[in-house]
Design an enzyme around this catalytic site. Structure first.
Site, short mmCIF file in Angstrom:
data_model
loop_
_atom_site.label_atom_id
_atom_site.label_comp_id
_atom_site.label_asym_id
_atom_site.label_seq_id
_atom_site.Cartn_x
_atom_site.Cartn_y
_atom_site.Cartn_z
N CYS A 225 0.83 -1.20 0.00
CA CYS A 225 0.00 0.00 0.00
C CYS A 225 0.87 1.26 0.00
CB CYS A 225 -0.94 0.00 1.19
SG CYS A 225 -0.13 -0.26 2.77
N GLU B 92 -4.42 2.68 -8.21
CA GLU B 92 -3.51 1.76 -7.54
C GLU B 92 -3.27 0.51 -8.40
OE1 GLU B 92 -4.61 -0.30 -3.76
OE2 GLU B 92 -2.66 0.43 -3.07
P1 NAI Z 1 -9.68 -6.70 -0.62
O1 NAI Z 1 -9.54 -5.36 -0.06
O2 NAI Z 1 -10.96 -7.03 -1.29
O3 NAI Z 1 -9.43 -7.81 0.52
C1 NAI Z 1 -8.84 -7.55 1.77
C2 NAI Z 1 -9.58 -8.31 2.84
O4 NAI Z 1 -10.93 -7.90 2.92
C3 NAI Z 1 -9.64 -9.81 2.66
O5 NAI Z 1 -9.50 -10.42 3.92
C4 NAI Z 1 -11.04 -10.04 2.12
O6 NAI Z 1 -11.55 -11.32 2.36
C5 NAI Z 1 -11.82 -9.01 2.88
N1 NAI Z 1 -13.07 -8.55 2.25
C6 NAI Z 1 -13.33 -8.39 0.94
N2 NAI Z 1 -14.57 -7.89 0.76
C7 NAI Z 1 -15.12 -7.71 1.99
C8 NAI Z 1 -16.37 -7.23 2.47
N3 NAI Z 1 -17.33 -6.81 1.64
N4 NAI Z 1 -16.57 -7.19 3.80
C9 NAI Z 1 -15.61 -7.59 4.66
N5 NAI Z 1 -14.42 -8.08 4.26
C10 NAI Z 1 -14.17 -8.13 2.95
O7 NAI Z 1 -8.44 -6.90 -1.59
P2 NAI Z 1 -8.27 -7.86 -2.86
O8 NAI Z 1 -9.53 -8.03 -3.60
O9 NAI Z 1 -7.58 -9.08 -2.41
O10 NAI Z 1 -7.24 -6.98 -3.73
C11 NAI Z 1 -7.70 -6.08 -4.69
C12 NAI Z 1 -6.85 -4.85 -4.73
O11 NAI Z 1 -6.86 -4.20 -3.48
C13 NAI Z 1 -5.37 -5.08 -4.99
O12 NAI Z 1 -5.10 -5.22 -6.35
C14 NAI Z 1 -4.77 -3.83 -4.41
O13 NAI Z 1 -4.85 -2.79 -5.34
C15 NAI Z 1 -5.65 -3.53 -3.25
N6 NAI Z 1 -5.11 -4.01 -1.96
C16 NAI Z 1 -4.56 -3.09 -1.12
C17 NAI Z 1 -4.00 -3.50 0.06
C18 NAI Z 1 -3.36 -2.52 0.99
O14 NAI Z 1 -2.50 -2.89 1.78
N7 NAI Z 1 -3.78 -1.29 1.01
C19 NAI Z 1 -3.94 -4.91 0.45
C20 NAI Z 1 -4.59 -5.80 -0.47
C21 NAI Z 1 -5.14 -5.33 -1.64
#
Ligand code: NAI
Ligand code: MG
Length: 495
Positions: free
Chosen positions: A293, A394
């Site tokens: 991030c 991003e």
């Molecule tokens: P995501 O943000 O959807 O997932 C992160 C966590 O949230 C996981 O544990 C997932 O199961 C949970 N989650 C997903 N939808 C949810 C909901 N509606 N309610 C509660 N929990 C929920 O990330 P994803 O889909 O794996 O990655 C997509 C993009 O997000 C990446 O390409 C990147 O750009 C970004 N990302 C950013 C991060 C950071 O550190 N800021 C970390 C991971 C992803």
């Protein structure tokens, strides 16, 4: 309790609810895959709404009736240090599991993840025993501030730094006396599950740290965020999902702490120490496969050095070794999964369509030794402008975009021309400029002549689409407790 080693070398992971391991109520499982070779790393329960309800119930009971919130802070601190000891004692196993689950270079995981995770626990253990509180007094009136724990904390962590970011949430939540439901990302259930087991081994009472697995939308992740018995939600992940979590939390007015995405400016002035700026600007985007991030993924370079800096940057990026993350020589491992690789690649293609120039990398590496096909090399796009989508959204992969600037004023205006606001990096030898520009940066953290350097007392978090709230030291205390004023009127002393 240890993980059951299946014949295929995959580990079987369970929910950990109220101190007991359990499958999903539906009996369904999902697999997490090794991004390097596609082999199964772990088989985990696909959590249901019933599992969400059970686990919140267990955490609720442990909070309402159990010893944890009632213990002296010193005693909780001892348990957290014991857990940190166990993380360190199991460091090699945890690093190997984390490397397989995430595809991140083992060299980085070994040097950083377990050590920092243990430090997260030790820092907040010490914090609660050392922190002081406020009192105000005038003659006839005394007030003081208490910090009772908030209650049940739901912690939802992402796949890019699973153990480190899970402990970054769990450590303060537990230290301040809360009970926790941790849900790691579905791509990386391994180390969070071990964290739960080791917490029991450390003697932390049943139900204090619960760990459940599964997906987000319409599944256990979302159910956890809608349960009215939850008192705090701390989430790290994408900005889109952050919005969904905040919407769910709004129904119950549950406070949220959201650490979301970024597209941080990495600003190189002509007066910078070039070696330092080069090394730092490479690390700012290419370490951790670019899956960060905090990535300094908008490289702003002063025009007078743009050509030379770009040339040196591109040749250093091209020299980064892409390979098996278990190989200690590897700089960049595979991306987490195919949909993510497709997203990263599509941004590189978009950048070229928008007028950027591909200077190195740009397509996955096809090689029999890299069986999954998820290996994406360090990629640099030059001739970019800050208005392009490929420079604004991003990407979360090993992709750098280079943008030139004329002077300090333009540098600051480009740095702040973003919807995000997580971090900014400034490389300059002019101290006066560094302090002035740092103050002008709209970013939660500004690093001057360094990157990723953290003291956990500092606030961590972002502005704009990068999040809501701050964690770290006293900021974590404010979030994970219910600051309470006790106001006492007493007889003024009149003689
Ligand atoms: P995501 O943000 O959807 O997932 C992160 C966590 O949230 C996981 O544990 C997932 O199961 C949970 N989650 C997903 N939808 C949810 C909901 N509606 N309610 C509660 N929990 C929920 O990330 P994803 O889909 O794996 O990655 C997509 C993009 O997000 C990446 O390409 C990147 O750009 C970004 N990302 C950013 C991060 C950071 O550190 N800021 C970390 C991971 C992803
Ligand atoms: Mg995985």
């Amino acid at each position: 309790m240890t993980l059951i080693q299946a014949a295929s070398d995959a580990v079987n992971v369970n929910h950990l609810i109220g101190g007991t391991e359990a499958p999903a109520s539906s009996g369904q499982v999902f697999e997490s895959l090794d991004p390097h070779d596609g082999s199964v790393v772990a088989v985990a329960p696909r959590g249901t709404s019933r599992d969400a309800s059970r686990v919140v119930g267990a955490a609720r009971r442990a909070f309402d009736e159990g010893p944890w919130p009632r213990m002296a802070a010193q005693e909780r601190a001892r348990y957290l240090h014991a857990l940190a000891d166990l993380l360190e004692a199991n460091g090699a196993e945890l690093a190997a599991l984390e490397t397989r689950d995430t595809g991140r270079p083992m060299r980085i995981v070994q040097a950083y993840d377990v050590q920092r995770s243990a430090h997260n626990l030790r820092f907040f253990a010490d914090y609660v025993t050392m922190a002081e509180s406020t009192s105000l007094s005038t003659n006839g009136r005394l007030s003081y501030v208490l910090h009772p724990p908030a209650g049940v904390v739901v912690a939802i962590s992402p796949w890019n730094l699973p153990l480190m970011l899970s402990t970054w949430k769990v450590a303060p939540a537990l230290a301040f006396g809360n009970t926790v439901v941790l849900k790691p990302a579905e791509q990386t259930p391994g180390t969070a599950s071990r964290l739960g087991q080791l917490a029991l081994e450390a003697g932390i009472p049943e139900g204090v740290l619960n760990v459940v697995h599964g997906f987000g939308p319409g599944e256990i992740g979302e159910y956890l965020t809608t349960d009215p018995r939850v008192d705090r939600i701390t989430f790290t992940g994408s900005s889109e999902t952050g919005r969904a979590v905040m919407r769910s939390a709004a129904q119950n007015l549950t406070p949220v702490s959201l650490e979301l995405g970024g597209r941080s400016a990495n600003v190189v002035f002509a007066d910078a120490d070039m070696e330092l700026a080069l090394e730092g600007s490479l690390r700012a985007v290419f370490s951790n496969n670019g899956e960060m991030c905090l990535a300094g993924s908008r490289l702003l370079v002063e025009r007078s050095i743009l050509e030379e800096f770009t040339e040196r940057y591109v040749s250093a990026a091209a020299a980064l070794r892409v390979g098996d993350p278990k190989d200690l020589e590897t700089d960049i491992g595979p991306l987490i999964e195919q949909t993510h690789l497709d997203k990263v690649k599509s941004y590189v293609d978009l950048g070229c369509e928008e007028g950027g120039e591909l200077l190195t990398g740009g397509a996955p590496i096809l090689d029999d030794r890299l069986p999954s096909g998820l290996h994406f090399p360090a990629t640099v796009l030059g001739s970019m402008s800050n208005g392009m989508r490929a420079a604004r959204e991003e990407i979360f992969g090993p992709v750098q975009t280079i943008i030139g600037f004329e002077d300090e004023r333009e540098a600051l205006s480009l740095a702040n021309d973003t919807n995000f606001g997580l971090a900014a990096m400034l490389w300059t030898s002019n101290l006066d400029r560094a302090h002035a520009i740092a103050r002008g940066c709209r970013a939660g953290t500004v690093w001057v002549n360094c990157f990723f350097d953290r003291d956990l007392r500092e606030p961590f978090g972002g502005m704009g689409d990068s999040g809501v709230g701050r964690e770290g030291g006293a900021y974590s205390r404010d979030f994970f407790t219910e600051p309470q004023a006790v106001v006492v009127r007493h007889r003024p002393l009149e003689y």
